[in-house]
Write a protein that holds these residues in place. Structure first.
Motif, short mmCIF file in Angstrom:
data_model
loop_
_atom_site.label_atom_id
_atom_site.label_comp_id
_atom_site.label_asym_id
_atom_site.label_seq_id
_atom_site.Cartn_x
_atom_site.Cartn_y
_atom_site.Cartn_z
N ALA A 103 88.29 -64.67 66.37
CA ALA A 103 89.05 -63.77 67.29
C ALA A 103 90.66 -64.73 67.77
O ALA A 103 91.63 -63.44 68.20
N GLN A 104 91.04 -65.24 67.73
CA GLN A 104 91.95 -66.37 68.29
C GLN A 104 92.92 -65.09 66.32
O GLN A 104 93.73 -65.33 66.99
N TRP A 132 97.54 -62.58 64.75
CA TRP A 132 97.26 -61.84 64.15
C TRP A 132 98.81 -60.28 65.34
O TRP A 132 99.50 -59.85 64.78
N ASP A 133 98.21 -60.24 66.05
CA ASP A 133 98.46 -59.22 67.09
C ASP A 133 100.00 -60.03 67.70
O ASP A 133 100.69 -58.26 67.59
N VAL A 134 100.03 -60.90 67.62
CA VAL A 134 101.31 -61.12 67.91
C VAL A 134 102.16 -60.88 67.15
O VAL A 134 103.38 -60.23 67.32
N ALA A 135 101.98 -61.84 66.34
CA ALA A 135 103.12 -61.77 64.84
C ALA A 135 103.29 -59.89 64.77
O ALA A 135 105.00 -59.71 64.17
N TYR A 136 102.65 -59.42 65.10
CA TYR A 136 102.74 -57.87 64.23
C TYR A 136 103.80 -57.40 65.14
O TYR A 136 104.37 -56.42 64.62
N ASP A 137 103.26 -57.28 66.46
CA ASP A 137 104.05 -56.87 67.65
C ASP A 137 105.81 -57.46 67.75
O ASP A 137 106.55 -56.45 67.77
N ARG A 168 103.93 -58.25 54.74
CA ARG A 168 102.28 -59.35 54.66
C ARG A 168 101.85 -58.57 55.86
O ARG A 168 100.01 -59.22 55.64
N LEU A 169 102.01 -58.59 57.10
CA LEU A 169 100.54 -58.35 57.84
C LEU A 169 99.56 -57.20 57.78
O LEU A 169 98.70 -57.26 58.30
N GLU A 170 100.35 -56.32 57.07
CA GLU A 170 99.69 -54.99 56.54
C GLU A 170 99.15 -55.21 55.51
O GLU A 170 97.95 -54.76 55.42
N LYS A 171 99.54 -55.58 54.62
CA LYS A 171 98.70 -56.09 52.96
C LYS A 171 97.13 -57.06 54.12
O LYS A 171 96.78 -57.63 53.20
N VAL A 176 93.98 -58.73 59.62
CA VAL A 176 92.35 -59.91 60.07
C VAL A 176 92.02 -58.66 60.75
O VAL A 176 92.58 -58.55 62.66
N PRO A 177 90.72 -58.03 60.90
CA PRO A 177 90.91 -56.77 62.05
C PRO A 177 89.73 -57.63 63.26
O PRO A 177 89.26 -59.13 62.94
#
Length: 564
Positions: free
Chosen positions: A286-287, A292-297, A349-352, A355-356
């Protein structure tokens, strides 16, 4: 005379390094097995060293029994190699006892290997007495093997195992063909323990065992000098007997390096340690998803508004400062371009490497939000079902959490049937609140029409359109989408149990009556059910042989005695 009980030396059909007397550990590499187009085991590694007891868990159909057969050498994998000890004891769910002969014949078959070692030692002793000095080294090897496998106590161990598993009254001249299924299973397990093999493979050994017999089995396995690999759904047994747990469920988890990974995972320690490790891994997962969500946003924000952020604080040049303005403008454009390129690369890189989110526990989610009733839901007074149950009084209320215990024949299942209205008592009074929705899970799953599809059985009694029912059943995760249109008669017992549970939950029950709900379910699903009931507002009356659940029960207990 029956053939010797088959236990120890199998001729491996698996491509393997030849086993010899020195090989004590099990090493399986890259094991893959598929049935038709459906892969069951995929590039699996398994190791077990002397004294190690590896518990294997997983959902129905993930290949637990297949794995044991491959490790035993009785089934060849499609790919992979197995190095195994020479002396193997393998016990499947269906005991491989001969049908002819007597109990004594089966015991002699289990002791046959020790008899051969004893005979060989006598031969070598005679040779040494005749001056054959070369026989001394051979004698030392045979004696070492005999002592390592505790041959001196083999006969006593056989008697102790047979008694410990509840067969002390079984006559040795009893014909094997006259034994019940439970007696055959317990005798086969007792004889497997006698072998003191370098590798013991057991498939659901606690089936047909009462608590005392399971306690004996746990102690006996701890005394085994060889490696043990055991498939079991018995959580208390796994906790008491195992030193490591192999989870075969093909679910995504976080590898030790923190990266997402799919496939089986091995955990060191007993079942409690396994649960703790899984819980900690879920927190890390979960962490990792949050990070991943933070980096993607952040990367997306740069791409959508980065140029404006870079120019913050920039002022338009004056007439006498046009060169400086041009220079600063070029620097601004370069900075914007560089920041955008960096964000694009980071986003790629994040889309490749997505982390689901951790998988949701869906199967019993409805229990936590179920509407509860008020007051006394079911009232029982002076009820008797002749020869099965006698009970003076019981009130099931909106806050009831009741565990019903008692010996076989005490009427535990009968009581749940009476509460549900499935069994009418011979005498006494049973009153149920009007329009009370009862979710009743009987001990056995029975379907009036075995040809009806799983979806049709699930949807029976519901007014929603068929596609909505299909979606509802699929969302529970209790049945694979490919099984929804299968006839219920073609489903495995585990799948049938899941279907019955899905029907119970789908009715939004105001009272749950659960009779042996852990039967035929994986440990993961049992854990989910137990967790859901712990936070649910729905009152429950529970009958279970699951020692793990009974030990953790935090509600009231009703002890029944055998009816007279």
């Amino acid at each position: 005379m029956s053939q010797p009980f088959p236990t120890q030396s199998h001729t491996p059909r698996t491509p393997a390094v030849p086993a010899d007397a020195i090989t004590r550990s099990l090493v399986a590499r890259g094991i893959s097995v598929a049935y038709g187009m459906r892969p069951v085991l995929d590039d699996l590694d398994v190791t077990a060293s002397p004294g190690e007891r590896l518990g294997v868990v997983g959902e129905n159909g993930v290949g637990k029994s297949t794995l044991l057969r491959v490790l035993a050498g009785s089934q060849a994998p499609d790919h992979g190699t197995v190095t195994r000890p020479a002396h193997i004891s393998y016990l499947g769910q269906v005991p491989d006892l001969p049908h002819d002969g007597s109990v004594r014949d089966a015991i002699d078959g289990a002791l046959a290997d020790f008899r051969l070692l004893e005979q060989r030692m006598r031969q070598l002793e005679a040779a040494m007495a005749d001056g054959d000095h070369e026989a001394l080294e051979a004698y030392g090897d045979v004696l070492e093997e005999y002592e390592r496998r505790d041959g001196w106590s083999a006969d006593a161990r056989a008697a102790r195992s047979i008694a410990g598993l509840g067969l002390a009254d079984l006559a040795e001249d009893r014909a094997l063909a006259t034994l019940s299924g439970g007696q055959r299973s317990r005798l086969a397990l007792a004889l497997a323990l006698v072998m003191a093999a370098d590798l013991m493979l057991l498939d659901e050994p606690t089936n047909h065992l009462d608590d005392a017999a399971v306690d004996f089995l746990e102690r006996a396995l701890k005394e085994q000098h060889g490696a043990v690999v055991v498939v079991s759904h018995d959580r208390a047994f796994l906790d008491a007997a195992c030193t490591a747990v192999l989870d075969l469920d093909p679910t995504l988890h976080l590898a030790p390096d923190g990266t997402p990974s799919t496939g089986p995972a091995r955990y060191t320690g007993d079942y409690t340690a396994y649960l703790d490790a899984k819980a900690a891994a879920r927190v890390r997962w979960a962490q990792a998803r949050d990070a991943w969500d933070v980096a993607y946003d952040e990367a997306k924000a740069v791409l959508t508004g980065g140029s404006r952020q870079i120019g913050h604080g920039y002022r338009a040049p004056r007439d006498n400062d046009k060169f400086i303005g041009h220079f600063l403008g070029e620097r601004k454009d370069a900075a914007v371009s560089r920041r955008v390129r960096d964000a694009e690369n980071r986003l790629a890189r994040l889309e490749k490497n997505v982390v689901p989110p951790p998988p949701e526990q869906r199967a019993f989610a409805g229990l936590a939000t179920g509407a509860s009733a008020d007051g006394v839901l079911v009232s029982v007074r002076d009820v008797e079902v002749r020869g099965r149950l006698r009970l003076e009084a019981l009130d099931v209320t909106a806050d009831t959490r009741l565990l019903v215990v008692g010996p076989n024949g005490a009427g535990k299942s009968t009581l749940l049937g009476v509460l549900a209205g499935a069994i009418e008592p011979d005498t006494g009074d049973v009153r149920r609140q009007r329009r009370l929705r009862i979710g009743y899970l009987p001990q056995e799953d029975r379907y009036a029409d075995p040809a009806a599809s799983a979806l049709a059985v699930y949807a029976a009694g519901h007014d929603d359109p068929p596609e909505e029912q299909r979606d509802a059943l699929r969302r529970t995760g209790l049945l694979h989408p490919r099984d929804l249109d299968k006839p219920v008669g073609d489903l495995s017992v585990g799948q049938q149990r899941r279907l019955t549970l899905a029907r119970v939950v789908s009715g939004h029950p105001q009272l749950l009556l659960l009779d042996e709900p852990t039967n035929h379910l994986s440990v993961a699903l049992v854990e989910e059910l137990q967790d859901a009931l712990a936070v649910s507002r729905v009152p429950v009356v529970l009958v279970t042989h699951d020692r793990w659940w009974r030990r953790q029960w935090d509600g009231a207990t009703l002890a029944l005695s055998a009816a007279r």
